[in-house]
Design an enzyme around this catalytic site. Structure first.
Site, PDB file in Angstrom:
ATOM      1  N   CYS A 101     -50.151  84.041  20.334  1.00 47.32           N
ATOM      2  CA  CYS A 101     -50.084  85.501  20.402  1.00 47.32           C
ATOM      3  C   CYS A 101     -51.474  86.063  20.674  1.00 47.32           C
ATOM      4  O   CYS A 101     -52.448  85.622  20.057  1.00 47.32           O
ATOM      5  CB  CYS A 101     -49.555  86.029  19.066  1.00 47.32           C
ATOM      6  N   HIS A 143     -40.105  87.012  20.318  1.00 49.17           N
ATOM      7  CA  HIS A 143     -41.488  87.094  19.827  1.00 49.17           C
ATOM      8  C   HIS A 143     -42.033  88.506  20.047  1.00 49.17           C
ATOM      9  O   HIS A 143     -42.582  89.121  19.128  1.00 49.17           O
ATOM     10  CB  HIS A 143     -42.358  86.065  20.556  1.00 49.17           C
ATOM     11  N   GLU A 144     -41.878  89.011  21.268  1.00 45.31           N
ATOM     12  CA  GLU A 144     -42.429  90.341  21.575  1.00 45.31           C
ATOM     13  C   GLU A 144     -41.726  91.420  20.768  1.00 45.31           C
ATOM     14  O   GLU A 144     -42.365  92.335  20.245  1.00 45.31           O
ATOM     15  CB  GLU A 144     -42.320  90.639  23.075  1.00 45.31           C
ATOM     16  N   HIS A 147     -42.761  92.195  17.206  1.00 43.94           N
ATOM     17  CA  HIS A 147     -43.916  93.087  17.025  1.00 43.94           C
ATOM     18  C   HIS A 147     -43.478  94.530  16.745  1.00 43.94           C
ATOM     19  O   HIS A 147     -44.215  95.292  16.131  1.00 43.94           O
ATOM     20  CB  HIS A 147     -44.800  93.075  18.279  1.00 43.94           C
TER      21      HIS A 147
HETATM   22 ZN   LIG Z   1     -47.426  88.335  19.924  1.00 43.08          ZN
END
Ligand SMILES: [Zn+2]
Length: 169
Positions: A101, A143-144, A147
């Protein structure tokens, strides 16, 4: 266009739930300059993906791109903006693989992710998107999108012994 500053773990915005974007703002093109800056930033940092909170914008916006020669096994996804993304798990089989990341530099670790998800979101113009993402594609999108809820991949690491540096000193 401008390259934005990517904040790192410790920044409050990375631990905050991001706000929904209004469809009308997309239709009026109000976020267009931001989308362009986000894209330039992802390219500059050589990232696979970038979420708005990583550049200090607490909005439910993610960007990603998958190159055919990357871990997507030939899959190519051009730079794609997802706004207000939601998921439905289609195959809960958990696959563990390495993630890294831009907000957690120099580290990588194995993260379990469901193998297949249905993604619903708005595109950069406010039009609905509805598609299935599998394997590496699912991993990137999840994953994104983590956030947007103040979650980073380290939170999901089960095999802590897999946490490693990606650079040599
Ligand atoms: Zn990330």
């Amino acid at each position: 266009m401008a390259v934005l500053r990517v904040v790192r773990l410790g920044a409050k915005v990375l631990r905050t739930r991001a706000a929904e974007v209004e469809t009308s703002d997309l239709k009026r093109g109000r976020l267009k300059p931001f989308f362009e800056d986000l894209t330039e930033t992802m390219i500059e940092y050589n990232g696979t993906g970038l979420a708005a909170p990583q550049v200090s914008q607490p909005l439910r916006v993610v960007l990603y791109a998958i190159h055919p020669e990357s871990r997507g096994k030939g899959l190519e996804v051009p730079p794609t903006i997802l706004v207000n993304p939601t998921f439905e798990i289609l195959d809960p089989t958990e696959i563990e693989d390495f993630e890294a990341c831009l907000s957690v530099p120099f580290l990588a670790a194995k993260v379990p992710r469901p193998r297949k998800v249905r993604v619903q979101a708005l595109d950069r113009s406010g039009r609905p998107l509805d598609f299935v993402a599998e394997d590496f594609h699912a991993r990137v999108v999840l994953h994104e999108s983590d956030h947007l809820d103040g979650t980073v991949y380290l939170d999901r690491v089960r095999d802590r012994a897999s946490i490693r540096y990606t650079i040599d000193y």
